[in-house]
Scaffold this motif. Structure first.
Motif, PDB file in Angstrom:
ATOM      1  N   SER A 476       0.850  -1.222   0.020  1.00  0.00           N
ATOM      2  CA  SER A 476       0.022   0.041  -0.007  1.00  0.00           C
ATOM      3  C   SER A 476       0.780   1.219   0.019  1.00  0.00           C
ATOM      4  CB  SER A 476      -0.837   0.040   1.178  1.00  0.00           C
ATOM      5  OG  SER A 476      -0.042   0.135   2.273  1.00  0.00           O
ATOM      6  N   ALA A 477       0.269   2.374  -0.413  1.00  0.00           N
ATOM      7  CA  ALA A 477       0.965   3.497  -0.397  1.00  0.00           C
ATOM      8  C   ALA A 477       1.666   4.048   0.985  1.00  0.00           C
ATOM      9  CB  ALA A 477       0.164   4.571  -0.662  1.00  0.00           C
ATOM     10  N   GLN A 478       0.972   3.409   2.416  1.00  0.00           N
ATOM     11  CA  GLN A 478       1.617   3.733   3.533  1.00  0.00           C
ATOM     12  C   GLN A 478       2.728   2.877   3.841  1.00  0.00           C
ATOM     13  OE1 GLN A 478      -1.114   2.891   6.701  1.00  0.00           O
ATOM     14  NE2 GLN A 478       0.179   3.762   8.263  1.00  0.00           N
ATOM     15  N   GLN A 479       2.557   1.596   3.166  1.00  0.00           N
ATOM     16  CA  GLN A 479       3.775   0.672   3.613  1.00  0.00           C
ATOM     17  C   GLN A 479       4.980   0.961   2.746  1.00  0.00           C
ATOM     18  OE1 GLN A 479       1.332  -2.915   2.305  1.00  0.00           O
ATOM     19  NE2 GLN A 479       1.119  -3.541   4.574  1.00  0.00           N
ATOM     20  N   GLN A 480       4.628   1.585   1.448  1.00  0.00           N
ATOM     21  CA  GLN A 480       5.895   1.798   0.385  1.00  0.00           C
ATOM     22  C   GLN A 480       6.463   2.905   1.042  1.00  0.00           C
ATOM     23  OE1 GLN A 480       6.882  -0.060  -2.120  1.00  0.00           O
ATOM     24  NE2 GLN A 480       8.565   1.037  -1.890  1.00  0.00           N
ATOM     25  N   THR A 481       5.667   4.054   1.952  1.00  0.00           N
ATOM     26  CA  THR A 481       6.372   5.105   2.322  1.00  0.00           C
ATOM     27  C   THR A 481       7.077   4.712   3.372  1.00  0.00           C
ATOM     28  OG1 THR A 481       4.488   6.497   1.546  1.00  0.00           O
ATOM     29  CG2 THR A 481       5.826   7.452   3.139  1.00  0.00           C
ATOM     30  N   TRP A 482       6.555   3.989   4.209  1.00  0.00           N
ATOM     31  CA  TRP A 482       7.318   3.499   5.525  1.00  0.00           C
ATOM     32  C   TRP A 482       8.746   2.935   5.133  1.00  0.00           C
ATOM     33  CZ3 TRP A 482       9.087  -1.167   7.281  1.00  0.00           C
ATOM     34  CH2 TRP A 482       9.609  -1.063   8.689  1.00  0.00           C
ATOM     35  N   ASP A 484      10.392   2.910   2.414  1.00  0.00           N
ATOM     36  CA  ASP A 484      11.342   3.926   1.671  1.00  0.00           C
ATOM     37  C   ASP A 484      11.863   4.818   2.934  1.00  0.00           C
ATOM     38  OD1 ASP A 484      10.673   3.033  -0.892  1.00  0.00           O
ATOM     39  OD2 ASP A 484       9.008   4.765  -1.097  1.00  0.00           O
ATOM     40  N   ALA A 485      11.416   5.183   3.746  1.00  0.00           N
ATOM     41  CA  ALA A 485      11.928   5.944   4.893  1.00  0.00           C
ATOM     42  C   ALA A 485      12.982   4.936   5.820  1.00  0.00           C
ATOM     43  CB  ALA A 485      10.844   6.534   5.696  1.00  0.00           C
TER      44      ALA A 485
END
Length: 580
Positions: A476-482, A484-485
């Motif tokens: 999900s967008a949230q998982q991918q953002t996490w 990446d960070a």
């Protein structure tokens, strides 16, 4: 064929032909006529089925038999290890005939059902299944050896538990007769006893660590904690809750008349070939007493250090520390994070023949030969501190203290570490770096922490992806953002996996758990900072030493290897509140 009535099921279009397994195997040149005749003769004498005899004698493999049948009948062969079974679909066929006829319902297609059979040539079983299911059957073939596991996962004694609960409702009615209940403790056929036995056996088969009995306004909910997650096992009439609670209290020697206050107790169960220690806790709630039971197996299956999943570099350093003759090692983490397993794996590394090893626990969770193990009992003032004082007079080399619960126990343990003993224990802290400060907050002198504490291991448990159904995961967008960070440029090199759910993992996508670890070793710089109570200097030095070796780093490595999912790593991150 006679015309069916309105009440009878419509005959299925793929009713198996009148073939014999031996003829099929000979026709496909999997066995010879001589091998077939020998197996048939043995079958007449032993009563065993032909296919089983041929497999046992190594003439043909089970996979070859089922694939031969599938090809001959032109029906699919199904691998239950990967097929996404649904519990509600499986239970369209009651458990008893499913086990008797070695059949399982795979799919509900509306106008017909897909049913896998271990012996699709059994015409009697086919007709009986059609009658029971009241719908046409599309047939599939399955390996017989895969059926018991699927049955245990999807039936899980639900029908038996529900039936016993209903029988208990009739016995109990609206009121509980405490005198009769106490008098019937030895009556093994009493419904309440049979129900509890089924509950414990089901929990043991599911690998549950805890059983929860939760009375609600109109029902009693029974849940098992498996791999750290609660799963609802059954829902029953609320009226049986009191009877179950009273019987459990009697088994744990608690006060059955006291319902207003929490109580704690323990008892031992013998189920089949296993012995369980059960820790019981009751809590008064709005709709009755909530009961939680922790299940502890009395076995000697202690894990070895090289099998619990520690990173190789950390394992080498930890073994070096265990080879020292004195000092304290603490394992930290929340309840249920595997601390005791790690401590006993460490003890298994130490030669008990050359060392005097004493454990002080509440309760004793593992039995190991060659150890002196002491059970704490607060009711008779046999506390951790009192036992630990006596332990130091027993000339021990290694002491395991179940938990540093209070300042007195912590100080005695550290003094023991200063005077030539290796002390292993646990503490409830969030991570390794905060552990020395927790000891200081407890009132332990800073010089004792600095000179006695050798290392701190912090750990969490993550659920492992099911090996049978793990597949690449779209984040999900949230998982991918996490991700990446957390990983920066390295995130592009990670191919996350997640189990889609199958019969092997009860459709959860996870099976089993693995540890995520970190270890902080005390060196001269950290010791100096701790001695002078300089938090800033200690934190700066500790964080520098932990770079790339934190629990979060280990969890991310498990994600990279496909052993766990991104969501599990995110759960670890939120638990330890990664900052800085």
């Amino acid at each position: 064929m006679s015309t069916t009535t309105a009440a009878a099921p419509t005959p299925a279009p793929n009713r198996p032909p009148k073939l014999r397994l031996g003829d099929v195997l000979v026709q496909q040149k999997l066995v010879s006529e001589q091998q077939l005749q020998q197996a048939l003769e043995e079958g007449k004498q032993t009563g065993k089925r032909l296919g089983r005899l041929l497999i046992e004698h190594g003439v043909v493999t089970e996979e070859a038999v089922v694939q031969a049948l599938a090809a001959q009948l032109r029906v699919p062969f199904v691998n239950l290890k990967t097929f996404p079974l649904r519990a509600d679909t499986v239970r369209l066929l009651p458990e008893s005939p499913a086990r008797r006829h070695r059949a399982i319902v795979l799919e509900d297609k509306g106008d017909h059902l897909t049913v896998a059979m271990a012996d699709p040539l059994d015409l009697f079983a086919y007709d009986e299944l059609t009658r029971l299911l009241r719908r046409p059957i599309q047939m599939a073939v399955v390996a017989e050896s895969q059926l018991p596991i699927a049955f245990d996962k999807h039936y899980r004694r639900t029908e038996e538990i529900t039936g016993l609960a209903k029988a208990l409702e009739k016995d109990v009615g609206d009121a509980v007769d405490f005198g009769a209940l106490q008098a019937s403790v030895g009556q093994e056929q009493a419904p309440v006893v049979k129900l509890l036995q089924s509950l414990f056996e089901d929990a043991m088969n599911a690998g549950a660590s805890d059983v929860h009995l939760e009375p609600q306004e109109r029902e009693l909910i029974i849940r098992n904690r498996v791999d750290g997650v609660l799963q609802t096992q059954a829902q029953a009439d609320k009226r049986i809750a009191a009877a179950l609670t009273q019987r459990l209290k009697l088994m744990a020697s608690l006060d059955i008349s006291e319902k207003r206050l929490p109580q704690d107790g323990r008892f031992t169960l013998r189920l089949k070939d296993r012995t369980l220690d059960v820790r019981l806790s009751t809590l008064p709630s709005q709709h009755g007493e909530s009961v939680v039971m922790r299940l502890l197996g009395q076995d000697n299956n202690v894990r070895r250090l090289d099998s619990i999943g520690m990173p190789a570099a950390m394992l080498t350093r930890f073994r070096d520390i265990l080879g020292r003759s004195s000092g304290m090692v603490l394992v930290t983490g929340p309840t249920g994070s595997g601390k005791t397993t790690t401590l006993y794996a460490a003890l298994a590394e130490i030669d008990s023949e050359e060392h005097k090893i004493i454990t002080v626990e509440d309760p004793v969770e593992y039995r190991l030969p060659g150890l002196t193990q002491v059970q704490v009992n607060e009711k008779i003032d046999l506390t951790f501190a009192r036992v630990l004082r006596a332990t130091l007079r027993q000339d021990p080399d290694v002491i395991l203290v179940g938990e540093m619960r209070d300042p007195e126990t912590a100080e005695i343990g550290l003094r023991g570490a200063m005077t030539g003993h290796l002390v292993l224990s646990t503490l409830h802290t969030r991570d390794a770096i905060s552990t020395p400060f927790r000891l200081l907050d407890m009132g332990v002198p800073a010089f004792m922490v600095a000179t006695s504490l050798q290392a701190v291991i912090a750990q969490r448990l993550v659920r492992c992806n099911c090996e049978q159904c793990a597949e690449p995961q779209s984040l999900s967008a949230q998982q991918q953002t996490w991700l990446d960070a957390a990983l920066g440029e390295r995130a592009a090199q990670v191919m996350p996996k997640r189990g889609r759910g199958c019969s092997s993992c009860n459709n959860t996508g996870y099976h089993g758990r693995a540890g995520a670890y970190e270890m902080l070793e005390m060196d001269s710089v950290l010791t100096h900072a701790a001695t002078h109570a300089d938090p800033n200097a200690f934190l700066a030095a500790a964080r520098e030493r932990m770079k790339g070796r934190t629990m979060m780093d280990h969890a991310l490595e498990l994600v990279r290897l496909g052993k766990t999912s991104v969501s599990e790593a995110m759960r670890i991150a939120s638990d330890i509140d990664v900052t800085g």
